[in-house]
Design a protein around this motif. Structure first.
Motif, PDB file in Angstrom:
ATOM      1  N   GLY A 109       0.814  -1.214   0.000  1.00 12.67           N
ATOM      2  CA  GLY A 109       0.000   0.000   0.000  1.00 12.67           C
ATOM      3  C   GLY A 109       0.844   1.259   0.000  1.00 12.67           C
ATOM      4  N   ALA A 110       1.921   1.255   0.786  1.00 14.11           N
ATOM      5  CA  ALA A 110       2.797   2.423   0.847  1.00 14.11           C
ATOM      6  C   ALA A 110       3.472   2.663  -0.505  1.00 14.11           C
ATOM      7  N   LYS A 111       3.943   1.584  -1.150  1.00 10.79           N
ATOM      8  CA  LYS A 111       4.587   1.717  -2.452  1.00 10.79           C
ATOM      9  C   LYS A 111       3.615   2.260  -3.491  1.00 10.79           C
ATOM     10  N   ASP A 112       2.378   1.846  -3.393  1.00 13.18           N
ATOM     11  CA  ASP A 112       1.374   2.323  -4.343  1.00 13.18           C
ATOM     12  C   ASP A 112       1.150   3.834  -4.191  1.00 13.18           C
ATOM     13  N   ILE A 113       1.077   4.309  -2.951  1.00 14.18           N
ATOM     14  CA  ILE A 113       0.891   5.742  -2.699  1.00 14.18           C
ATOM     15  C   ILE A 113       2.119   6.534  -3.157  1.00 14.18           C
ATOM     16  N   ILE A 114       3.310   6.015  -2.836  1.00 14.77           N
ATOM     17  CA  ILE A 114       4.550   6.710  -3.211  1.00 14.77           C
ATOM     18  C   ILE A 114       4.665   6.805  -4.736  1.00 14.77           C
ATOM     19  N   GLU A 115       4.308   5.736  -5.414  1.00 13.44           N
ATOM     20  CA  GLU A 115       4.386   5.728  -6.878  1.00 13.44           C
ATOM     21  C   GLU A 115       3.475   6.799  -7.495  1.00 13.44           C
ATOM     22  N   ILE A 117       2.769   9.638  -5.964  1.00 13.42           N
ATOM     23  CA  ILE A 117       3.298  10.960  -5.597  1.00 13.42           C
ATOM     24  C   ILE A 117       4.499  11.337  -6.461  1.00 13.42           C
ATOM     25  N   LEU A 118       5.224  10.346  -6.967  1.00 13.69           N
ATOM     26  CA  LEU A 118       6.452  10.629  -7.714  1.00 13.69           C
ATOM     27  C   LEU A 118       6.239  11.543  -8.927  1.00 13.69           C
ATOM     28  N   PRO A 119       5.165  11.397  -9.705  1.00  7.72           N
ATOM     29  CA  PRO A 119       4.956  12.344 -10.817  1.00  7.72           C
ATOM     30  C   PRO A 119       4.825  13.799 -10.366  1.00  7.72           C
ATOM     31  N   VAL A 120       4.280  13.994  -9.142  1.00  6.58           N
ATOM     32  CA  VAL A 120       4.189  15.351  -8.605  1.00  6.58           C
ATOM     33  C   VAL A 120       5.584  15.910  -8.363  1.00  6.58           C
ATOM     34  N   ILE A 121       6.470  15.053  -7.810  1.00  2.00           N
ATOM     35  CA  ILE A 121       7.863  15.475  -7.577  1.00  2.00           C
ATOM     36  C   ILE A 121       8.554  15.776  -8.907  1.00  2.00           C
ATOM     37  N   ASP A 122       8.283  14.945  -9.928  1.00  2.00           N
ATOM     38  CA  ASP A 122       8.880  15.194 -11.246  1.00  2.00           C
ATOM     39  C   ASP A 122       8.448  16.554 -11.790  1.00  2.00           C
ATOM     40  N   ASN A 123       7.180  16.894 -11.597  1.00  2.00           N
ATOM     41  CA  ASN A 123       6.683  18.189 -12.101  1.00  2.00           C
ATOM     42  C   ASN A 123       7.331  19.359 -11.362  1.00  2.00           C
ATOM     43  N   PHE A 124       7.534  19.186 -10.049  1.00  2.00           N
ATOM     44  CA  PHE A 124       8.233  20.232  -9.300  1.00  2.00           C
ATOM     45  C   PHE A 124       9.622  20.447  -9.881  1.00  2.00           C
ATOM     46  N   GLU A 125      10.340  19.373 -10.125  1.00  2.00           N
ATOM     47  CA  GLU A 125      11.724  19.477 -10.607  1.00  2.00           C
ATOM     48  C   GLU A 125      11.777  20.054 -12.020  1.00  2.00           C
ATOM     49  N   ARG A 126      10.834  19.682 -12.885  1.00  2.00           N
ATOM     50  CA  ARG A 126      10.791  20.268 -14.239  1.00  2.00           C
ATOM     51  C   ARG A 126      10.495  21.772 -14.169  1.00  2.00           C
ATOM     52  N   GLY A 127       9.612  22.125 -13.225  1.00  2.00           N
ATOM     53  CA  GLY A 127       9.295  23.549 -13.073  1.00  2.00           C
ATOM     54  C   GLY A 127      10.497  24.344 -12.622  1.00  2.00           C
ATOM     55  N   PHE A 128      11.281  23.801 -11.723  1.00  2.00           N
ATOM     56  CA  PHE A 128      12.473  24.522 -11.251  1.00  2.00           C
ATOM     57  C   PHE A 128      13.516  24.649 -12.365  1.00  2.00           C
ATOM     58  N   LEU A 151       8.002  18.229   1.108  1.00  2.00           N
ATOM     59  CA  LEU A 151       7.484  16.960   0.582  1.00  2.00           C
ATOM     60  C   LEU A 151       8.574  15.898   0.544  1.00  2.00           C
ATOM     61  N   MET A 152       9.772  16.263   0.101  1.00  2.00           N
ATOM     62  CA  MET A 152      10.884  15.319   0.032  1.00  2.00           C
ATOM     63  C   MET A 152      11.323  14.875   1.424  1.00  2.00           C
ATOM     64  N   LYS A 153      11.281  15.800   2.392  1.00  2.00           N
ATOM     65  CA  LYS A 153      11.650  15.446   3.767  1.00  2.00           C
ATOM     66  C   LYS A 153      10.634  14.464   4.366  1.00  2.00           C
ATOM     67  N   THR A 154       9.368  14.662   4.061  1.00  2.00           N
ATOM     68  CA  THR A 154       8.332  13.766   4.560  1.00  2.00           C
ATOM     69  C   THR A 154       8.511  12.366   3.986  1.00  2.00           C
ATOM     70  N   LEU A 155       8.792  12.277   2.695  1.00  2.00           N
ATOM     71  CA  LEU A 155       9.018  10.976   2.063  1.00  2.00           C
ATOM     72  C   LEU A 155      10.267  10.300   2.611  1.00  2.00           C
ATOM     73  N   GLU A 156      11.298  11.098   2.853  1.00  2.00           N
ATOM     74  CA  GLU A 156      12.536  10.539   3.407  1.00  2.00           C
ATOM     75  C   GLU A 156      12.301   9.970   4.800  1.00  2.00           C
ATOM     76  N   ASP A 157      11.535  10.669   5.620  1.00  2.00           N
ATOM     77  CA  ASP A 157      11.221  10.166   6.965  1.00  2.00           C
ATOM     78  C   ASP A 157      10.382   8.891   6.913  1.00  2.00           C
ATOM     79  N   ALA A 158       9.613   8.721   5.855  1.00  2.00           N
ATOM     80  CA  ALA A 158       8.776   7.532   5.706  1.00  2.00           C
ATOM     81  C   ALA A 158       9.552   6.339   5.158  1.00  2.00           C
ATOM     82  N   GLY A 159      10.821   6.562   4.780  1.00  2.00           N
ATOM     83  CA  GLY A 159      11.647   5.469   4.284  1.00  2.00           C
ATOM     84  C   GLY A 159      11.895   5.496   2.795  1.00  2.00           C
ATOM     85  N   VAL A 160      11.542   6.609   2.137  1.00  2.00           N
ATOM     86  CA  VAL A 160      11.761   6.736   0.694  1.00  2.00           C
ATOM     87  C   VAL A 160      13.100   7.417   0.457  1.00  2.00           C
TER      88      VAL A 160
END
Length: 215
Positions: A109-115, A117-128, A151-160
């Motif tokens: 379930g966690a992997k499904d949620i993280i997967e 969220i990753l496109p959102v992170i990609d869009n942030f990075e493309r925007g920057f 957002l990245m800190k939250t994912l890192e604390d969750a084990g990503v």
């Protein structure tokens, strides 16, 4: 009176004589007379050595038989103890299996949620990447950068965590090679460019890094 006494004495003498003669012939052992007389007086059956030995053997046999035989209560206790031990072992196995399945379900379930969220992170990075150098100090850009970092800190604390790719040796377990290039300066099988970042959740890959590999 005299004749009566004489007759009794004669009878006694005859009996004594008969006993002596029987003893000499071995018909009645001397040591058994008393026991025989007592048996006749009490009405108890006369016992022999063979019978006594047989009775002793039966008593001993019966004694050992009773000693070796288990008490029904002990058998019941052993049976219940065995059942309880088996049930406890089965319950422990069930608990471990349930915990393992629960952990696996949670990870899926966690992997499904993280997967997702990753496109959102990609869009942030493309925007920057599209922001011009003169506008990086803009308050709006700065605000988006803070949201991205949170957002990245939250994912890192969750084990990503992000998979290292650029400059690393290609590993099919973590990297997905979409291009190859001949580069004399780069080493053999070394990643020279990363098109899309890869991420891991704990010890499993959520998304492979999309890379270009030299040579």
């Amino acid at each position: 009176m005299g004749e009566s006494k004489n007759q009794e004495e004669m009878v006694k003498e005859a009996v004594e004589e008969a006993k002596k003669q029987a003893e000499q012939n071995g018909e009645i052992p001397v040591e058994d007379e008393t026991a025989q007389d007592e048996a006749e007086e009490t009405g108890a059956p006369e016992s022999t050595d063979g019978q006594e030995a047989s009775d002793d053997g039966k008593e001993k046999k019966g004694f050992f038989k009773r000693k070796n035989k288990k008490d029904p209560k002990d058998e019941k206790i052993e049976d219940l103890t065995d059942k309880l031990t088996r049930q406890m072992a089965e319950f422990d196995n069930y608990r471990k299996r349930t915990e393992k399945e629960k952990s696996a379900m949670y990870e899926i379930g966690a992997k499904d949620i993280i997967e997702k969220i990753l496109p959102v992170i990609d869009n942030f990075e493309r925007g920057f990447q599209s922001v011009e150098d003169g506008k990086k100090d803009d308050p709006f850009v700065d605000g988006m950068d803070k949201v991205y970092r949170q957002l990245m800190k939250t994912l890192e604390d969750a084990g990503v965590k992000q998979i290292e790719a650029l400059g690393q040796e290609f590993n099919p377990d973590f990297h997905n090679a979409v291009m190859h290039v001949e580069d004399e300066e780069a080493g053999e099988n070394i990643i020279v460019e990363e098109f899309q970042k890869g991420y891991m959740y704990r010890d499993s890959v959520v998304r492979h890094s999309m890379v270009k590999v030299a040579n």
